[in-house]
Structure formats: C-alpha cells, structure tokens
Design a protein around this motif. Structure first.
Motif, mmCIF file in Angstrom:
data_model
loop_
_atom_site.group_PDB
_atom_site.id
_atom_site.type_symbol
_atom_site.label_atom_id
_atom_site.label_comp_id
_atom_site.label_asym_id
_atom_site.label_seq_id
_atom_site.Cartn_x
_atom_site.Cartn_y
_atom_site.Cartn_z
ATOM 1 N N ARG A 121 0.828 -1.209 0.000
ATOM 2 C CA ARG A 121 0.000 0.000 0.000
ATOM 3 C C ARG A 121 0.860 1.255 0.000
ATOM 4 N NH1 ARG A 121 -1.513 -4.037 2.802
ATOM 5 N NH2 ARG A 121 -3.619 -4.920 2.726
ATOM 6 N N MET A 122 2.021 1.170 0.639
ATOM 7 C CA MET A 122 2.914 2.328 0.713
ATOM 8 C C MET A 122 3.589 2.632 -0.627
ATOM 9 S SD MET A 122 3.282 4.372 3.240
ATOM 10 C CE MET A 122 2.423 4.525 4.799
ATOM 11 N N ARG A 123 3.388 1.755 -1.625
ATOM 12 C CA ARG A 123 3.904 2.066 -2.956
ATOM 13 C C ARG A 123 3.228 3.326 -3.501
ATOM 14 N NH1 ARG A 123 7.218 -0.475 -6.849
ATOM 15 N NH2 ARG A 123 7.683 1.232 -8.271
ATOM 16 N N ALA A 124 1.953 3.529 -3.111
ATOM 17 C CA ALA A 124 1.227 4.726 -3.555
ATOM 18 C C ALA A 124 1.883 5.988 -3.021
ATOM 19 C CB ALA A 124 -0.230 4.647 -3.103
ATOM 20 N N LEU A 125 2.348 5.947 -1.765
ATOM 21 C CA LEU A 125 3.057 7.113 -1.218
ATOM 22 C C LEU A 125 4.399 7.287 -1.908
ATOM 23 C CD1 LEU A 125 3.607 9.420 0.743
ATOM 24 C CD2 LEU A 125 4.396 7.722 2.408
ATOM 25 N N HIS A 126 5.126 6.205 -2.073
ATOM 26 C CA HIS A 126 6.444 6.286 -2.702
ATOM 27 C C HIS A 126 6.347 6.961 -4.067
ATOM 28 C CE1 HIS A 126 10.066 4.719 -4.830
ATOM 29 N NE2 HIS A 126 10.623 4.898 -3.650
ATOM 30 N N ASP A 127 5.329 6.588 -4.837
ATOM 31 C CA ASP A 127 5.161 7.172 -6.171
ATOM 32 C C ASP A 127 4.749 8.640 -6.102
ATOM 33 O OD1 ASP A 127 5.776 4.716 -7.212
ATOM 34 O OD2 ASP A 127 3.701 4.139 -7.629
ATOM 35 N N ALA A 128 4.053 9.035 -5.013
ATOM 36 C CA ALA A 128 3.570 10.414 -4.893
ATOM 37 C C ALA A 128 4.611 11.370 -4.316
ATOM 38 C CB ALA A 128 2.313 10.445 -4.010
ATOM 39 N N LEU A 129 5.655 10.840 -3.724
ATOM 40 C CA LEU A 129 6.664 11.688 -3.090
ATOM 41 C C LEU A 129 7.519 12.407 -4.131
ATOM 42 C CD1 LEU A 129 7.984 9.294 -0.283
ATOM 43 C CD2 LEU A 129 6.786 11.468 0.084
ATOM 44 N N PRO A 130 7.995 13.602 -3.797
ATOM 45 C CA PRO A 130 9.018 14.227 -4.649
ATOM 46 C C PRO A 130 10.237 13.313 -4.730
ATOM 47 C CG PRO A 130 8.204 15.765 -2.982
ATOM 48 C CD PRO A 130 7.656 14.423 -2.616
#
Length: 480
Positions: free
Chosen positions: A412-421
């Motif tokens: 699920r944290m892949r979504a954050l990783h992709d959204a991060l600068p």
C-alpha cells in the motif's frame, strides 16, 4: 493478602464446577507470562488454550478455567469447568465489576486510546488505587480480562475499549459500566468495515450506551463528526464535556509549544487558565492530556496533583517512544529513534510526522554532515477501498518539507512512494524483512528516525535492527 478469586467466588460467578481449596492472585491467558497463583483461562483464539493447561498448572497456576478436561490433565486437578470459557470470563468480569466501588473510566477512539489510558494510570495514580488494562487489551476478550483482574478494593479503573467492526463497542461498554467515557478522536481507521467516517463515529459513540446514570461523556470538539457524538450523549441524557481547540470546547487548548523533549500547553476551562507540561513532544498528546484533566475533574480529584503527575507520563513502547541510540561512546555519536511501530492510520501517521518535524537533528557529527529527519513508514491497514489514496495523501502533509527522506514498506505504501518528490524518495520494499540488510544505511549520527506502521506490516523489525546499530542511552530511553 486477599485473593483475587477463591474457588467458591469463581464458581458462583460462572456457575462452574470446581474442587474447593484453591485461590488465585491473578488471571492469565498466556503461559509465557503466567505467574504462580494465576487462574489460567483456556481461551480459544488463534490457538486452543486447553493445549496449554498442563503447562500452566506445572508453572504454578492456581487453577484453570476450561470447558473440558484437557488431554494429559488429571480430572482431580484444580479445574473450573464451564460450558464456554469466553462466556465464563465475561461472567467473572461482571462479578468483579459488581463487587467493587471503583469509579470506572472507559476510553475509546480511532487514535490515542492506549496513550490516554496510560496517561490516566499515571496522572491519577498519586490520588487513588488505579487498575488499568495491560498493553492494548481492548477487544472481546481483553475488556473482560481487564475487569476480571480488578481487585475489589480498586478506587479507579481505566478500561480501554476498541473495535474492528460495527456492534463491538456497546456490549463491552455495558459490561464495563463506566462512570466517565472518553472518545479521543474519530479518524479514518477500520474503513474496511464501515461505509464512511460517520459510521465510525456512530460506533465510537456507542461507548455512551454503557454509561452509569449521572455519568459524563468527554468528547472531542474539533471534528466534523462531533455533532454525531454530542447527539448520542444528548439522547442518552448524560453530561457532556467537550475538549479541543474549538471556541465552544469546555476544556479549550489555547496554546501548545513543542520542544525537543517536552510539550507545554495552555488551556481554559470555566474562564480559568490552565497550564500543564508533558515530558514528551506531541500536539496530539496535549489534546489527550486535556481529556485526562477533564476526567480528573469529573471524578472530583485534585486538578493540580493530576496536572503534576501528567508530567511523569511517557508513551508506551511502540507508540511514539523516544530513544537515543549511541553509536560511539568515545566520540559521543548517536541518532534519535522514534518507535511508533505498533499501529497506524492516517490521523496517527500525521501526528507522528508532526512529532518528527518538531525534532532537531544534529549537524556536523555524521558521515553525511547534515543531520536529517527520516521516516520509515509501513502500510496503514484496514482502510478499505480508498486505501491507496489515503496512503498517497501523506505526500501532502505540511511537515514534508522538514523531512529529508521517507522509506516505504508494504504494497500500500507504494502509492506514497510514487507520490513523493524524487528528492525525498527512499527505498520502497514490499516487506520489512527486505529492508533489514540495509539497516546500517538507514541512519547516521545526528539523524532522527521515525518508524511508523500498522502492527501487521512488522516495521517493528526495523526498530530492533536500528537499535542493534548501537545501544540505547538510558538517559533518554522512553521519555523523549
């Protein structure tokens, strides 16, 4: 010493069959932590507790609560035989609650239940004999276990009540029969089981169903769902006390100052100013502490003593515990570690990032020269169909500019990783175990490292690995 349960009292409470002569000083569900003299309760959960009765008796259990005679256990052994072990534990809880004059506080909320429960234990313990749940014993067996362990001479009991699905809180509250209830907050958590935040608010408000006549409901004032909570209290005819920053709050936070190792808060109640200090940084902790002060007042305790004792509270392990990990005693090299690896949802993750942003790394001491704020974030579980969006939204948190690097753990944290600068993207791994070989690269002297995630994603493995890079400093462990 008066026993907690005699054979006669336990048999009367449960309508069970047992030989006379035994007396228990405690109640246990786990042979690993069982103490001699405990009543061992053979619950069936992930494993059948009947398989461990022989071991429990060999370790000194006074008796065992069972629904059948286990294999390898003599029929004349001190067994309390009942039709249903969980039901019998609830009956012990009911009897324990009935035989005491203790004033009872029930605590629920999407975030902060355990921290608030421990605050109450610490803050009220100087004025009364306080009994409180161990760990996070807040479910269908944890609540009755907490009550069954309560001695008759308890002055104040603090019972944590949690839920994963609709309909869980009301029966646990009715079993507890609290005089005061606290709802810490309502936030997106367990959304798999609820249609929306309103549904979660309805379930949290169900703690009011068990309130004793004349009881008090202490509710958060700042939420979009606050009207749902207050409507429930109004319908039940109980006294309502609001806490928070809202102008209409009865206990209103007016200022919160976060330092490296403390939280200093000012509030107003009934036109009077209040000042209190916590030895742990965190604005969310200040809000919980305000609810504790409201509960203290509701029970007629000394507010000044409560406020003073609040300053001694420190977060439980895995819930924001601050440590200093010493890498080199001679060179005085260390990094800061925030262990928040027990649970996670959007609200608690936001609070943890606020805490990280308030910390001050040390420059010019490590390999990298500039001390960094680093977050290792694991999946937030049970968030339902919007889980990817809720994980990605962490990238919009206001504290992000102050955080140098974020490592992401879990699918699920892949979504954050992709959204991060890109400048803030650390590693992404599917499991915590995959990041363990890189532990030595995750922290440098001078850094502050936050580890946060739901228990099921096991980022606690990374906490252990980071600790093993050095050794905790006793002067800083657990108190920020």
């Amino acid at each position: 010493m008066t026993p907690l349960w005699t054979a006669h009292d336990a048999a009367t409470a449960t309508a069970g069959q047992t030989p006379n002569g035994w007396a228990a000083s405690g109640v246990s569900i786990d042979t690993r932590t069982l103490q001699p003299g405990d009543l061992f309760v053979a619950l069936t959960d992930q494993r059948d507790g009947h398989d461990f009765v022989a071991l429990a008796l060999a370790k000194g259990a006074a008796a065992a609560l069972v629904s059948r005679i286990p294999e390898g256990v003599h029929p004349d052994a001190p067994l309390l035989l009942v039709p249903d072990v969980l039901k019998a534990l609830e009956q012990l809880a009911t009897a324990a609650r009935a035989r005491t004059n203790a004033r009872v506080i029930g605590v629920t909320g999407s975030v902060g239940k355990t921290s608030t429960k421990e605050m109450l234990r610490t803050a009220l313990g100087g004025q009364a004999r306080v009994h409180a749940a161990e760990a996070s014993y807040n479910n269908h067996w944890g609540v009755p276990l907490t009550l069954a362990r309560m001695s008759a001479d308890t002055d104040i009991a603090v019972v944590e009540i949690g839920m994963n699905h609709p309909g869980e809180i009301a029966p646990l509250s009715r079993l507890t029969r609290p005089h005061v209830v606290i709802i810490t907050t309502v936030a997106p958590a367990h959304l798999e089981a609820f249609a929306d935040l309103n549904g979660i608010a309805d379930e949290k408000a169900a703690i009011i169903d068990g309130l004793e006549p004349g009881g008090t409901a202490i509710l958060p004032a700042d939420l979009a769902v606050t009207p749902i909570l207050t409507a429930k209290a109004s319908m039940a005819g109980v006294r309502t006390v609001l806490f928070g920053t809202h102008a209409q709050a009865d206990y209103r936070l007016t200022d919160v100052q976060i330092t490296e190792h403390a939280t200093i808060a000012r509030a107003r109640q009934a036109g009077a100013d209040m000042l209190f200090k916590l030895s742990t940084p965190g604005k969310h902790f200040a809000a919980n502490a305000l609810a504790v002060l409201a509960a203290s007042d509701a029970l007629g305790l000394d507010r000044a003593l409560t406020s003073t004792d609040l300053g001694r509270w420190a977060p439980p392990s895995g819930r924001g515990t601050r440590e200093t990990i010493v890498l080199d005693d001679v060179e005085n090299l260390s990094f800061g570690l925030i262990d928040d690896a027990f649970n996670a949802n959007p609200a608690s993750t936001a609070a943890a990032l606020d805490l990280l942003a308030a910390c001050h790394p040390t420059n010019r001491v490590g390999r990298i020269s500039v001390g960094r704020r680093i977050a290792i974030l694991g999946d937030m579980l049970e968030l339902g169909p919007t889980e990817n969006a809720l994980h990605a939204d962490i990238a919009n948190h206001p504290a992000l500019p102050d955080i140098a690097l974020i490592h992401c753990v879990g699918p699920r944290m892949r979504a954050l990783h992709d959204a991060l600068p890109k400048s803030k993207r650390g590693h992404w791994v599917e499991t915590a175990a995959e990041l363990l070989p890189k532990a030595a690269q995750l922290a440098d002297a001078g850094d502050i490292v936050l580890v946060k995630g739901s228990k099921g994603i096991k980022v606690s493995l990374l906490v252990d690995a980071l600790r093993k890079l050095g050794h905790p400093s006793a002067a800083h462990q657990g108190n920020g």
